[in-house]
Design a protein around this motif. Structure first.
Motif, short mmCIF file in Angstrom:
data_model
loop_
_atom_site.label_atom_id
_atom_site.label_comp_id
_atom_site.label_asym_id
_atom_site.label_seq_id
_atom_site.Cartn_x
_atom_site.Cartn_y
_atom_site.Cartn_z
N LEU A 59 6.85 5.96 57.47
CA LEU A 59 5.62 6.74 57.49
C LEU A 59 5.64 7.73 58.66
O LEU A 59 6.27 7.47 59.69
CB LEU A 59 4.40 5.83 57.61
N ILE A 60 4.95 8.84 58.46
CA ILE A 60 4.90 9.89 59.48
C ILE A 60 3.47 10.05 59.97
O ILE A 60 2.55 10.28 59.17
CB ILE A 60 5.41 11.24 58.91
N ALA A 61 3.29 9.92 61.28
CA ALA A 61 1.96 10.11 61.87
C ALA A 61 1.58 11.58 61.80
O ALA A 61 2.42 12.47 61.99
CB ALA A 61 1.97 9.64 63.32
N ARG A 62 0.30 11.83 61.55
CA ARG A 62 -0.14 13.22 61.51
C ARG A 62 -1.60 13.35 61.95
O ARG A 62 -2.36 12.39 61.93
CB ARG A 62 0.07 13.84 60.14
N TRP A 63 -1.95 14.57 62.32
CA TRP A 63 -3.29 14.92 62.77
C TRP A 63 -3.79 16.09 61.94
O TRP A 63 -3.02 16.75 61.25
CB TRP A 63 -3.26 15.29 64.25
N TYR A 64 -5.09 16.35 62.06
CA TYR A 64 -5.68 17.45 61.30
C TYR A 64 -6.54 18.31 62.22
O TYR A 64 -7.35 17.78 63.00
CB TYR A 64 -6.54 16.91 60.16
N CYS A 65 -6.32 19.61 62.12
CA CYS A 65 -7.14 20.58 62.85
C CYS A 65 -8.13 21.19 61.87
O CYS A 65 -7.72 21.90 60.94
CB CYS A 65 -6.28 21.68 63.48
N ARG A 66 -9.39 20.90 62.08
CA ARG A 66 -10.41 21.38 61.15
C ARG A 66 -10.53 22.90 61.18
O ARG A 66 -10.68 23.54 60.16
CB ARG A 66 -11.76 20.73 61.50
N ALA A 67 -10.42 23.48 62.36
CA ALA A 67 -10.58 24.93 62.48
C ALA A 67 -9.44 25.69 61.81
O ALA A 67 -9.65 26.74 61.21
CB ALA A 67 -10.68 25.32 63.95
N ALA A 68 -8.23 25.15 61.93
CA ALA A 68 -7.06 25.81 61.35
C ALA A 68 -6.80 25.38 59.91
O ALA A 68 -5.95 25.97 59.23
CB ALA A 68 -5.82 25.53 62.17
N HIS A 69 -7.52 24.36 59.44
CA HIS A 69 -7.29 23.81 58.10
C HIS A 69 -5.82 23.45 57.93
O HIS A 69 -5.19 23.76 56.91
CB HIS A 69 -7.71 24.81 57.02
N ALA A 70 -5.25 22.78 58.94
CA ALA A 70 -3.81 22.46 58.92
C ALA A 70 -3.57 21.06 59.45
O ALA A 70 -4.29 20.57 60.33
CB ALA A 70 -3.04 23.47 59.77
N THR A 71 -2.54 20.42 58.90
CA THR A 71 -2.10 19.13 59.41
C THR A 71 -0.93 19.33 60.37
O THR A 71 -0.17 20.30 60.25
CB THR A 71 -1.65 18.19 58.28
N ILE A 72 -0.80 18.42 61.32
CA ILE A 72 0.29 18.44 62.29
C ILE A 72 0.99 17.08 62.21
O ILE A 72 0.36 16.04 62.45
CB ILE A 72 -0.21 18.69 63.72
N SER A 73 2.27 17.09 61.84
CA SER A 73 3.03 15.86 61.68
C SER A 73 4.00 15.68 62.84
O SER A 73 4.63 16.65 63.28
CB SER A 73 3.82 15.88 60.37
N LEU A 74 4.13 14.45 63.32
CA LEU A 74 5.09 14.12 64.37
C LEU A 74 6.34 13.56 63.72
O LEU A 74 6.36 12.42 63.25
CB LEU A 74 4.49 13.12 65.36
N LEU A 75 7.41 14.35 63.72
CA LEU A 75 8.64 13.98 63.03
C LEU A 75 9.62 13.35 64.01
O LEU A 75 10.05 14.00 64.97
CB LEU A 75 9.27 15.22 62.40
N PRO A 76 9.99 12.08 63.81
CA PRO A 76 10.96 11.44 64.71
C PRO A 76 12.32 12.13 64.65
O PRO A 76 12.69 12.73 63.65
CB PRO A 76 11.03 10.00 64.20
N ASP A 77 13.05 12.02 65.75
CA ASP A 77 14.29 12.78 65.91
C ASP A 77 15.34 12.52 64.84
O ASP A 77 16.20 13.37 64.60
CB ASP A 77 14.90 12.50 67.28
N PHE A 78 15.32 11.38 64.20
CA PHE A 78 16.37 11.07 63.22
C PHE A 78 16.11 11.70 61.85
O PHE A 78 17.01 11.70 61.01
CB PHE A 78 16.54 9.56 63.08
N LEU A 79 14.93 12.23 61.62
CA LEU A 79 14.58 12.75 60.30
C LEU A 79 14.81 14.25 60.16
O LEU A 79 14.63 15.02 61.11
CB LEU A 79 13.12 12.45 59.97
N CYS A 80 15.19 14.65 58.96
CA CYS A 80 15.31 16.07 58.64
C CYS A 80 13.94 16.71 58.55
O CYS A 80 12.96 16.09 58.13
CB CYS A 80 15.99 16.26 57.28
N SER A 81 13.88 17.96 58.93
CA SER A 81 12.70 18.77 58.69
C SER A 81 12.88 19.52 57.38
O SER A 81 13.92 20.14 57.16
CB SER A 81 12.51 19.76 59.85
N ARG A 82 11.87 19.45 56.50
CA ARG A 82 11.85 20.19 55.23
C ARG A 82 12.96 19.80 54.25
O ARG A 82 13.22 20.53 53.30
CB ARG A 82 11.92 21.71 55.49
N LEU A 83 13.61 18.70 54.50
CA LEU A 83 14.60 18.14 53.57
C LEU A 83 14.41 16.63 53.54
O LEU A 83 14.05 16.03 54.56
CB LEU A 83 16.04 18.45 54.01
N PRO A 84 14.71 15.99 52.42
CA PRO A 84 14.64 14.53 52.38
C PRO A 84 15.75 13.91 53.24
O PRO A 84 16.79 14.51 53.47
CB PRO A 84 14.85 14.19 50.90
#
Length: 212
Positions: A59-84
């Motif tokens: 699982l990936i921890a994430r936060w939400y910015c109401r003003a930006a209407h965007a989520t922010i995910s904390l990706l651990p170092d071993f995981l790819c970004s934007r790829l499985p």
């Protein structure tokens, strides 16, 4: 500010994928302030974590910015970004491709579970992205990576580390927002016309996107 979408940032856990899943590493993730509004006042709050396809149970921890209407995910170092999958997995695939005389030959060994056209698309995408990230990293670390080619084999030989991509994510944290995935969290590099002489210039069409 009127943003809509998702932002990924680095979570420097120091854990392997197995340790992260076993220890539920996402529960220890913390983000003190909103990346969009560090001054506060934007309705920044912890959001529901999401599950990666691979590795199972991650699982990936994430936060939400109401003003930006965007989520922010904390990706651990071993995981790819934007790829499985993990950085180690994609690095191993690209390293294997580099040792074969052609993508066609590599596909018969690297992705035997799918038909060749799909295997070629899968490999081209990863080779293109990883080589682009390595080229950018060489520019950022000219002393450490002097004389390196933008290939996994060349950078591994110079650094003497088991996982080049995990090492580079640690080595250039300030630049991750601009580096292409799966190493960084920036945009994908522009595609070039297919070339029969350079694997990294033969991207092919992208496969269908999945949960990353």
């Amino acid at each position: 500010m009127h943003l809509h979408g998702a932002l990924q940032v680095r979570f420097a856990t120091g854990l392997t994928s197995e340790e992260y899943v076993t220890q539920a590493g996402w529960l220890t993730a913390s983000l003190e302030r909103c990346p969009f509004h560090p001054q506060g006042g934007c309705g920044f709050a912890r959001h529901t974590p999401y599950e990666r396809v691979s590795p199972p149970g991650c699982l990936i921890a994430r936060w939400y910015c109401r003003a930006a209407h965007a989520t922010i995910s904390l990706l651990p170092d071993f995981l790819c970004s934007r790829l499985p999958g993990t950085l180690a997995e994609v690095e191993a695939a690209v390293a294997a491709v580099e040792l074969f005389p052609s993508l066609e030959a590599a596909s018969e060994a690297v992705r035997t579970d799918i038909v060749q056209p799909g295997a070629l698309r899968w490999m081209r995408r990863r080779v293109r992205l990883v080589h682009a990230g390595l080229a950018a990293a060489i520019g950022l670390l000219p002393g450490l990576l002097a004389g390196c080619k933008p290939t996994v084999v060349s950078v591994r030989s110079t650094l003497g580390v088991e996982s080049v991509l995990v090492f580079l994510r640690w080595a250039v944290p300030a630049h991750l927002a601009a580096l292409p995935p799966p190493l960084g969290f920036g945009p994908r590099p522009l595609r070039r016309r297919p070339s029969s002489t350079a694997i990294q210039q033969d991207p092919g069409p992208d496969p269908p996107s999945g949960t990353v």
